[in-house]
Design a protein around this motif. Structure first.
Motif, PDB file in Angstrom:
ATOM      1  N   ASP A 115       0.836  -1.194   0.000  1.00 50.74           N
ATOM      2  CA  ASP A 115       0.000   0.000   0.000  1.00 50.74           C
ATOM      3  C   ASP A 115       0.873   1.248   0.000  1.00 50.74           C
ATOM      4  OD1 ASP A 115       0.278   1.269   2.712  1.00 50.74           O
ATOM      5  OD2 ASP A 115      -0.568  -0.612   3.416  1.00 50.74           O
ATOM      6  N   PHE A 138       0.188   0.697  -9.435  1.00 55.05           N
ATOM      7  CA  PHE A 138      -1.230   0.895  -9.150  1.00 55.05           C
ATOM      8  C   PHE A 138      -1.983   0.599 -10.434  1.00 55.05           C
ATOM      9  CE2 PHE A 138      -5.106   3.471  -8.967  1.00 55.05           C
ATOM     10  CZ  PHE A 138      -5.656   2.934  -7.820  1.00 55.05           C
ATOM     11  N   TYR A 164      -8.524  -6.096 -11.604  1.00 49.80           N
ATOM     12  CA  TYR A 164      -8.061  -5.446 -10.381  1.00 49.80           C
ATOM     13  C   TYR A 164      -9.144  -4.658  -9.652  1.00 49.80           C
ATOM     14  CZ  TYR A 164      -3.411  -6.603 -12.172  1.00 49.80           C
ATOM     15  OH  TYR A 164      -2.293  -7.269 -12.638  1.00 49.80           O
ATOM     16  N   ASN A 170      -9.869  -0.483  -4.218  1.00 47.84           N
ATOM     17  CA  ASN A 170      -8.443  -0.217  -4.065  1.00 47.84           C
ATOM     18  C   ASN A 170      -8.104   0.938  -3.138  1.00 47.84           C
ATOM     19  OD1 ASN A 170      -6.764  -2.007  -6.104  1.00 47.84           O
ATOM     20  ND2 ASN A 170      -8.707  -1.510  -7.087  1.00 47.84           N
ATOM     21  N   ARG A 219      -4.287   0.599  -2.288  1.00 45.17           N
ATOM     22  CA  ARG A 219      -3.745  -0.747  -2.450  1.00 45.17           C
ATOM     23  C   ARG A 219      -2.840  -0.801  -3.689  1.00 45.17           C
ATOM     24  NH1 ARG A 219      -6.418  -5.250  -0.458  1.00 45.17           N
ATOM     25  NH2 ARG A 219      -8.309  -3.985  -0.288  1.00 45.17           N
ATOM     26  N   SER A 221      -0.281  -3.412  -6.338  1.00 45.50           N
ATOM     27  CA  SER A 221      -0.115  -4.769  -6.847  1.00 45.50           C
ATOM     28  C   SER A 221       1.318  -4.947  -7.339  1.00 45.50           C
ATOM     29  CB  SER A 221      -1.085  -5.039  -8.008  1.00 45.50           C
ATOM     30  OG  SER A 221      -2.428  -4.975  -7.573  1.00 45.50           O
TER      31      SER A 221
END
Length: 467
Positions: A115, A138, A164, A170, A219, A221
């Motif tokens: 994050d 992101f 996603y 997110n 969030r 990835s």
């Protein structure tokens, strides 16, 4: 709160603008050019500029602005990059536009927790450039290089949403300034919580009507080991949609699956210097290991062939992928270039995936029946598509036909248990449809929340629903 909102008295606005000028100096402007820029809109609604624009640097400065405006009952309109499509940044009652572009710090990266904490003026491209060496990114990509404050406020999504999710999936936590100048933090950095009301998701999608976002925890990835992109032509828009439905229902974890109709493909060929067959087409992207990406692409190719599509042409070269996706992101400008001197109006709807083919095909037939130039593109993996109508605003008959087309598209989507807007938000442009979609009870509940958090209706009034 009254049932309607009126422009505040001139002396109240003058008092606020004068005080802001003294406090912020050159960071408060009444320049007509700057004010007009902050009323940019791509809807039927005429641009409605604010009385002044202020560029704060911190949450505390946003508090100062809001408290001053609250004391004089002057509207406050948050502004990110101005890329919203339904008039969210307009100031129908005047007031102060708070432009958060200079609140652009990346506050903290927690790579081990996947994050990051950012201020609202940070854009997705800036963040992804910053994160690249950490192997993180992101994924939400709405096309325009939007800011995170605006993306959260409009509950944005984009080409990667099928894998996603959207902004609501997110954003972990927000810091926001309420209408009374109080600052709240909606959640912690924990990935889940059952502590009280979900204030984060209440503010995500509220379009600046409940609070002004000044910090976000979002969030992240991991950058996939392998990425492949490809294109696949189809004989009809129905076939392309059926291939999309079959792909999703088969459980293939496609990262992006984007529809372009033949009008959009032709426009992209000219604008982006491509050489694609002029027929409905899917642009796809797969993420994973090299072996898994290859298997996904093969499985999709088999589905496409069964529906008359293909050949599926895929590649892993970054340069080729970038060119394809840049062309997809430029589809709006490519469509406008079809009729130089005309303007474009982009409408979007979203339906359950099982109704996608019917909704898209019927919308396509409407465009032909009404004699309109319509470029259709869509994030079809989640049932969402856009119709960009290129029109001559000086032709009253064409404008009338365009309004008919867009109304039919929205009415059809709602009748199919879909929504009047998949990702553009409501703003001013879709206010007339939200009641039909949600019903009076839901609107009354929204009004009750608005009255509780903003009793004098100073936060972005005239958006989403009438009071």
């Amino acid at each position: 709160m009254s049932a309607s909102f009126c422009r505040p008295p001139a002396e109240a606005v003058e008092a606020v603008v004068s005080a802001l000028g003294q406090r912020f100096g050159a960071r408060c402007t009444t320049s007509q050019a700057v004010r007009d820029q902050h009323a940019h809109t791509l809807t039927w609604v005429a641009p409605q500029p604010p009385d002044a624009v202020v560029f704060p640097h911190s949450t505390e400065e946003v508090q100062e602005i809001v408290r001053l405006c609250a004391a004089h009952r002057v509207p406050v309109i948050p502004y990110g990059t101005g890329s919203s499509l339904e008039g969210q940044v307009n100031a129908p009652f005047g007031g102060i536009s708070i432009d958060t572009r200079e609140m652009n710090r990346i506050v903290a990266v927690h790579a081990e927790d996947l994050d990051v904490v950012v201020e609202p003026g940070v854009t997705r491209s800036t963040l992804n450039s910053y994160l690249r060496d950490a192997g993180l990114f992101f994924p939400i990509d709405p096309g325009f290089d939007a800011s995170f404050g605006g993306m959260a406020a409009t509950r944005a999504s984009g080409t990667n949403a099928v894998r996603y999710g959207t902004m609501k999936d997110n954003v972990l936590a927000l810091k926001a300034v309420l209408a009374n100048g109080e600052v709240i933090t909606t959640a912690s950095r924990a990935k889940k919580s059952s502590a009280g009301y979900d204030l984060t998701r209440l503010l995500v999608g509220s379009e600046g009507t409940l609070g002004i976002i000044t910090e976000l925890t979002i969030r992240l990835s991991g950058i996939p080991e392998a990425i492949s992109a490809g294109i696949c032509p189809f004989p009809s828009i129905e076939a392309a949609c059926e291939a999309t439905i079959a792909t999703i229902q088969s459980g293939i974890p496609v990262a992006r699956i984007e529809l372009l109709d033949e009008v959009a493909v032709s426009a992209s060929n000219r604008y982006s210097k491509l050489d694609l067959p002029v027929t409905p087409m899917l642009f796809l992207e797969f993420h994973g290991t090299k072996a898994w990406v290859a298997e996904q692409a093969q499985r999709f190719g088999e589905i496409a062939a069964e529906l008359g599509g293909g050949p599926f042409d895929w590649a892993t070269e970054p340069e080729r992928r970038s060119k394809l996706w840049q062309a997809r992101h430029d589809a709006f400008w490519a469509a406008l270039a079809l009729r130089p001197g005309c303007s474009g109006l982009s409408g979007d709807v979203c339906v359950p995936i099982s109704r996608l083919a019917d909704c898209a095909a019927e919308t396509k037939r409407d465009a032909a029946e009404l004699g309109l130039t319509v470029s259709m593109v869509g994030h079809v993996g989640d049932g969402n598509f856009h119709a960009l109508v290129v029109i001559d605003n000086d032709d009253a008959d064409e404008v009338k036909r365009c309004k008919t087309f867009l109304k039919r598209m929205v009415d059809r989507a709602i009748a199919m248990e879909g929504t009047c807007t998949g990702e553009h938000g409501v703003g001013q442009g879709k206010m007339g449809y939200i009641g039909a979609e949600l019903g009076d009870g839901a609107l009354d509940a929204m009004r009750a929340v608005k009255r509780a958090l903003d009793p004098h209706n100073i936060l972005n009034p005239g958006k989403i629903f009438a009071l």
